[in-house]
Scaffold this active site. Structure first.
Site, PDB file in Angstrom:
ATOM      1  N   ILE A  45      55.718   5.329  11.534  1.00 54.45           N
ATOM      2  CA  ILE A  45      55.450   3.902  11.347  1.00 54.45           C
ATOM      3  C   ILE A  45      56.743   3.097  11.492  1.00 54.45           C
ATOM      4  CG2 ILE A  45      53.405   4.187   9.902  1.00 54.45           C
ATOM      5  CD1 ILE A  45      55.180   3.779   7.457  1.00 54.45           C
ATOM      6  N   HIS A  46      57.846   3.781  11.816  1.00 54.56           N
ATOM      7  CA  HIS A  46      59.157   3.135  11.916  1.00 54.56           C
ATOM      8  C   HIS A  46      59.676   3.255  13.341  1.00 54.56           C
ATOM      9  CE1 HIS A  46      59.698   4.304   7.393  1.00 54.56           C
ATOM     10  NE2 HIS A  46      58.889   3.275   7.547  1.00 54.56           N
ATOM     11  N   LEU A  47      59.856   2.110  14.000  1.00 51.24           N
ATOM     12  CA  LEU A  47      60.330   2.065  15.378  1.00 51.24           C
ATOM     13  C   LEU A  47      61.496   1.087  15.479  1.00 51.24           C
ATOM     14  CD1 LEU A  47      56.754   1.668  16.856  1.00 51.24           C
ATOM     15  CD2 LEU A  47      58.142   3.717  17.153  1.00 51.24           C
TER      16      LEU A  47
END
Length: 474
Positions: A410-412
């Site tokens: 969920i982290h980009l």
């Protein structure tokens, strides 16, 4: 096709944390601002949090967008006004000092010491009510299981603060962008157009023309200044679609995450359990271990690689919870625009050290859970079966195989890194795109590498820092 022309001094593209705080800081200074968002506008109470309906409403492609390589990594992007802040857990961290030091030195970022960011962190934390649970005893039982196992092992575990406003005991409301900066921006007279997707940007003399689509109708926006805040996938995709490519979309990073579904002998889950609050930081910043949203739809999704056990969700869901281990990788991804395709091609190359670190993270997570009296663990590895005890952990290979692991994130970030090192950076120390006048990036794309913690605090602090630098120089 109908055509329409809009004009503004400053155009902000994207309404997630970077775009929301950019628009708010500009409108406070009485600037002529237009904020556009490709997604729809929903308030937090438009649906039950972490439900199937929320996934359909607020996530891009229902939350199931994979990278196109081996292993496929499912990445989650918000697709609504407020972006990822509307759907994520609200966890908040300041950037670890060792990460800031690395970014300063490798990427040559000016005025980027802890003291330079401190006031921005402090102001943001006050504005969005970053706080701990008023009564920690009311945390979810599934969350306490993580703490129980870590405490037994003597490993560092913490309650993660969240941007949450509590108004009665442990009840409250998440301070997402639609509840805070975007709401304030609109009340201050700021213009917002949703369901308007920017397709191409072109520079014309001393202004920009941004070609957009809304319900198959073309709109052009004329702006002197453009801030790209669409996130680590959409921002480089828009730039590359516009033939702006130097160090753009070549260094995407993420926190590859492996999960296990844990089954206990007692109830740890219940309807509307919400967000578990504990994380194990013993191995940070390389590994972070936590408890995930564990509603029935999410429990079922976590067993897709081991679908023969799906019936156990209906029977035992109250004794089940999902746990995750995320890593800081060395591998990077790429974002590309293919001819005749409207969506980005996203690939990610996990390296051998990443696969080894994922294995280590999985083993540590399983060790914690068995020390918390878990009975069975179902890892997100295709057809792996059940891990039944501590001894079974030894059977996990020291380097996971690309062929059968199911990873997500969920982290980009990091697809357009900032700094003065023009060999590797897309924008300068304050987000101005190299080689172009009045074109800025102000979102997670700018973060030079994976921070090892939930990134929203870092994204917002950098965005606030950058927009105040812009205003000083305007």
């Amino acid at each position: 096709m109908n055509y329409k022309m809009l004009e503004t001094e400053i155009l902000v593209i994207g309404s997630g944390p970077g775009g929301a705080i950019t628009a708010w800081e500009l409108i406070k200074e009485n600037k002529n601002v237009l904020l556009i968002e490709s997604g729809s506008f929903y308030k937090l109470d438009s649906c039950e949090p972490y439900s199937t309906k929320e996934m359909e409403q607020k996530y891009k492609y229902g939350g199931l967008t994979p990278t196109l390589n081996s292993p496929k990594i499912a990445y989650v992007e918000g697709s609504c006004v407020g972006g990822g802040s509307e759907v994520n857990s609200g966890f908040y961290h300041r950037t670890p000092s060792e990460i800031l030091k690395n970014w300063r030195e490798v990427y040559n970022i000016k005025r980027f010491k802890e003291i330079d960011l401190l006031k921005h962190f402090e102001i943001i934390e006050k504005e969005i009510s970053v706080s701990y649970l008023p009564d920690p005893k009311k945390a979810a039982k599934a969350s306490f299981k993580l703490k129980e196992g870590a405490d037994k092992l003597g490993w560092d575990v913490m309650e993660v603060p969240r941007w949450f406003k509590f108004f009665e005991g442990s009840r409250g409301i998440k301070q997402s962008m639609t509840e805070t900066y975007i709401d304030w921006y609109i009340n201050q007279g700021g213009r917002l157009i949703n369901n308007l997707k920017a397709k191409i940007i072109k520079q014309k003399k001393d202004y920009w023309i941004v070609s957009c689509l809304q319900n198959n109708k073309k709109t052009n926006i004329k702006a002197k200044y453009v801030f790209l805040c669409g996130g680590a996938i959409s921002t480089p995709f828009l730039l590359r679609s516009s033939n702006i490519k130097n160090n753009i979309g070549n260094t995407l990073q993420m926190h590859p995450t492996i999960k296990v579904l844990a089954e206990f002998g007692e109830k740890v889950n219940y309807q509307n359990m919400g967000v578990p609050i504990h994380q194990v930081r013993e191995f940070s910043p390389d590994i972070s271990i936590g408890c995930s949203i564990s509603s029935k739809p999410y429990l079922a999704l976590s067993l897709l690689e081991n679908d023969k056990f799906l019936d156990r969700v209906n029977q035992h869901w109250e004794k089940m919870a999902i746990y995750y281990a995320m890593i800081r990788p060395v591998g990077v991804g790429k974002i590309r625009k293919l001819p005749f395709f409207g969506d980005p091609l996203v690939t990610y190359d996990l390296k051998a050290p990443d696969l080894a670190l994922l294995s280590k993270a999985l083993k540590k997570m399983c060790t914690i859970l068995f020390n918390a009296k878990a009975l069975k663990l179902y890892p997100s590895i295709k057809n792996y079966g059940i891990i039944k005890n501590l001894s079974d952990i030894n059977s996990i290979p020291d380097k996971l195989s690309k062929k059968n692991i199911n990873l997500m994130t969920i982290h980009l970030f990091s697809s357009c890194p900032m700094g003065e090192n023009k060999n590797i950076c897309a924008a300068d120390s304050f987000g101005k795109v190299f080689g172009y006048d009045n074109l800025y990036i102000n979102d997670g794309s700018l973060m030079p590498s994976a921070p090892g913690v939930n990134p929203q605090g870092t994204i917002m602090a950098i965005a606030r820092r950058n927009i105040h630098n812009f205003l000083r120089n305007l």
